[in-house]
Design an enzyme around this catalytic site. Sequence first.
Site, PDB file in Angstrom:
ATOM      1  N   TYR A  57       0.817  -1.211   0.000  1.00  0.00           N
ATOM      2  CA  TYR A  57       0.000   0.000   0.000  1.00  0.00           C
ATOM      3  C   TYR A  57       0.851   1.261   0.000  1.00  0.00           C
ATOM      4  O   TYR A  57       0.328   2.370   0.006  1.00  0.00           O
ATOM      5  CB  TYR A  57      -0.940   0.033   1.212  1.00  0.00           C
ATOM      6  CG  TYR A  57      -1.823  -1.182   1.368  1.00  0.00           C
ATOM      7  CD1 TYR A  57      -2.096  -2.045   0.306  1.00  0.00           C
ATOM      8  CD2 TYR A  57      -2.378  -1.476   2.597  1.00  0.00           C
ATOM      9  CE1 TYR A  57      -2.880  -3.167   0.467  1.00  0.00           C
ATOM     10  CE2 TYR A  57      -3.186  -2.594   2.768  1.00  0.00           C
ATOM     11  CZ  TYR A  57      -3.429  -3.432   1.708  1.00  0.00           C
ATOM     12  OH  TYR A  57      -4.221  -4.536   1.884  1.00  0.00           O
ATOM     13  N   HIS A 123       0.678 -11.830   1.807  1.00  0.00           N
ATOM     14  CA  HIS A 123      -0.409 -11.201   1.055  1.00  0.00           C
ATOM     15  C   HIS A 123      -1.080 -12.179   0.081  1.00  0.00           C
ATOM     16  O   HIS A 123      -2.297 -12.181  -0.048  1.00  0.00           O
ATOM     17  CB  HIS A 123       0.132  -9.993   0.299  1.00  0.00           C
ATOM     18  CG  HIS A 123      -0.812  -8.855   0.254  1.00  0.00           C
ATOM     19  ND1 HIS A 123      -0.408  -7.559   0.389  1.00  0.00           N
ATOM     20  CD2 HIS A 123      -2.145  -8.798   0.084  1.00  0.00           C
ATOM     21  CE1 HIS A 123      -1.448  -6.757   0.300  1.00  0.00           C
ATOM     22  NE2 HIS A 123      -2.515  -7.488   0.107  1.00  0.00           N
TER      23      HIS A 123
END
Length: 172
Positions: A57, A123
């Site tokens: 992010y 992830h």
Amino acid sequence: MKYRTLGSMGLRVSEMGLGCMGLSYGYGPSQSKKVAIDLIRSAFEEGITFFDTAEAYGADNEEWLGEAVQPFRQNVIIATKFGWKEGDASLGELDSRPERIRQVAEQSLRRLRTDCIDLFYQHRVDPAVPIEDVAGTVKDLISEGKVKHFGLSEAGTAEGKYRGRGGEHYAG
């Protein structure tokens, strides 16, 4: 606020958490640092104690979260993720090699202004790296006191329970 335990190792979190992705990534332009920090602190004031971010992010995302929770760090759970090549999901390539996991952990610890990541999770499952190697690397980080809990994001049932170095691990 209600709380629940994730996994089998006693990680207790607020049932509602704040996913920080949209502050700097994925849903249009990035928020300002002030807006991000104010939102995180307001969420805490409302009883939210579980905050999720990721290397992918952007550095700002982890830095803003670390700054925002610094006054009450001991009262929150910080989750962050690893596993994208160069930390960039837009490349579409995974990278969960042990050396990369360690690099991401060190960067995240610094950005989050903490000495320990409460929940460190992959992830996406990286088919090029045996899950045992991933779990073993995170287990080592746990032994070193840099991580408290390990999990998997968007993993299938095959990855939910496996045998890794040092015994059985559960994705939470």
